[in-house]
Design a protein around this motif. Structure first.
Motif, PDB file in Angstrom:
ATOM      1  N   ALA A   1       2.417 -10.837  -6.498  1.00  0.00           N
ATOM      2  CA  ALA A   1       1.310  -9.991  -6.970  1.00  0.00           C
ATOM      3  C   ALA A   1       0.050 -10.821  -7.195  1.00  0.00           C
ATOM      4  O   ALA A   1      -1.052 -10.398  -6.823  1.00  0.00           O
ATOM      5  CB  ALA A   1       1.712  -9.261  -8.257  1.00  0.00           C
TER       6      ALA A   1
ATOM      7  N   ARG B   1       1.702  -8.154  -0.853  1.00  0.00           N
ATOM      8  CA  ARG B   1       2.066  -6.935  -1.594  1.00  0.00           C
ATOM      9  C   ARG B   1       3.413  -6.392  -1.122  1.00  0.00           C
ATOM     10  O   ARG B   1       4.185  -5.843  -1.920  1.00  0.00           O
ATOM     11  CB  ARG B   1       0.986  -5.871  -1.451  1.00  0.00           C
ATOM     12  CG  ARG B   1       1.255  -4.677  -2.355  1.00  0.00           C
ATOM     13  CD  ARG B   1       0.006  -3.944  -2.737  1.00  0.00           C
ATOM     14  NE  ARG B   1       0.288  -3.016  -3.801  1.00  0.00           N
ATOM     15  CZ  ARG B   1       0.250  -1.699  -3.653  1.00  0.00           C
ATOM     16  NH1 ARG B   1      -0.097  -1.177  -2.497  1.00  0.00           N
ATOM     17  NH2 ARG B   1       0.513  -0.919  -4.683  1.00  0.00           N
TER      18      ARG B   1
ATOM     19  N   ASP C   1       3.401  -5.249  -9.778  1.00  0.00           N
ATOM     20  CA  ASP C   1       2.457  -4.722  -8.790  1.00  0.00           C
ATOM     21  C   ASP C   1       1.078  -4.461  -9.400  1.00  0.00           C
ATOM     22  O   ASP C   1       0.061  -4.654  -8.740  1.00  0.00           O
ATOM     23  CB  ASP C   1       3.006  -3.447  -8.150  1.00  0.00           C
ATOM     24  CG  ASP C   1       2.167  -2.983  -6.986  1.00  0.00           C
ATOM     25  OD1 ASP C   1       1.771  -3.819  -6.142  1.00  0.00           O
ATOM     26  OD2 ASP C   1       1.887  -1.769  -6.917  1.00  0.00           O
TER      27      ASP C   1
ATOM     28  N   SER D   1      -1.510  -7.079  -8.939  1.00  0.00           N
ATOM     29  CA  SER D   1      -2.073  -7.320  -7.607  1.00  0.00           C
ATOM     30  C   SER D   1      -3.460  -6.709  -7.454  1.00  0.00           C
ATOM     31  O   SER D   1      -4.189  -7.048  -6.530  1.00  0.00           O
ATOM     32  CB  SER D   1      -1.139  -6.773  -6.520  1.00  0.00           C
ATOM     33  OG  SER D   1      -1.119  -5.357  -6.520  1.00  0.00           O
TER      34      SER D   1
END
Length: 169
Positions: A64, A83, A92, A95
């Motif tokens: 991430a 990703r 996530d 990210s």
């Protein structure tokens, strides 16, 4: 001596693929002559993104943060590559460069990552002190710096090869 172009590892290398280098091209021939450097670069990626001893940074969080760094540097293809490695929805969120964190720990980590990714010359002692104040261990600060340093190297190598690839056309 020309290396064997049938070695798929060279052509599956993240940097080579991201730069669009093709076997048989002039740049492809040059990359073949530097196959050991490309292999070492790929090994470094594995060591930084999926190390055996990951400390406080899970493999998902590392991917991430790599995605985040790629996005900050406007490398959406590389961001998508990293990703795709994320399986944890909580990681996530990191990210996304617009996500600044919900805890003092996350805020310090993301702030440090963003500063080093966008303005490395502005990073300094105050950033390390902020990480320590947020409870990040010295070993994890080093791991975070390694991740940032590798991404800086990888991005610059991709940019350089991409420029050469464009010039060769």
């Amino acid at each position: 001596m020309m290396l064997d172009t049938s070695d798929p590892a060279l052509w599956q290398n993240t940097v080579v693929m991201q730069a669009g280098v093709r076997p048989g091209s002039d740049l492809g021939d040059a990359v073949q002559r530097r196959a050991k450097v490309m292999a070492l670069t790929q090994s470094a990626e594995v060591a930084v993104i999926t190390p055996k001893d990951f400390g406080g940074w899970s493999h998902d969080l590392r991917a991430a943060l790599a995605c985040r760094i790629a996005r900050i540097n406007r490398k959406e293809d590389l961001a998508a590559y990293y990703r795709a490695k994320i399986t944890d929805p909580a990681a996530d969120a990191c990210s996304d460069p617009d996500y600044t964190g919900d805890t003092p720990h996350d805020i310090a980590v993301l702030s440090f990552t963003d500063r080093v990714a966008a303005r490395p010359k502005d990073a300094g002692t105050k950033d390390i002190d902020a990480l320590k104040a947020a409870g990040v261990s010295d070993a994890d600060i080093v791991r975070l710096a390694e991740l940032n340093a590798f991404l800086a190297y990888q991005l610059r190598l991709i940019d350089g090869l991409s420029l050469l690839q464009g010039a060769a056309r």
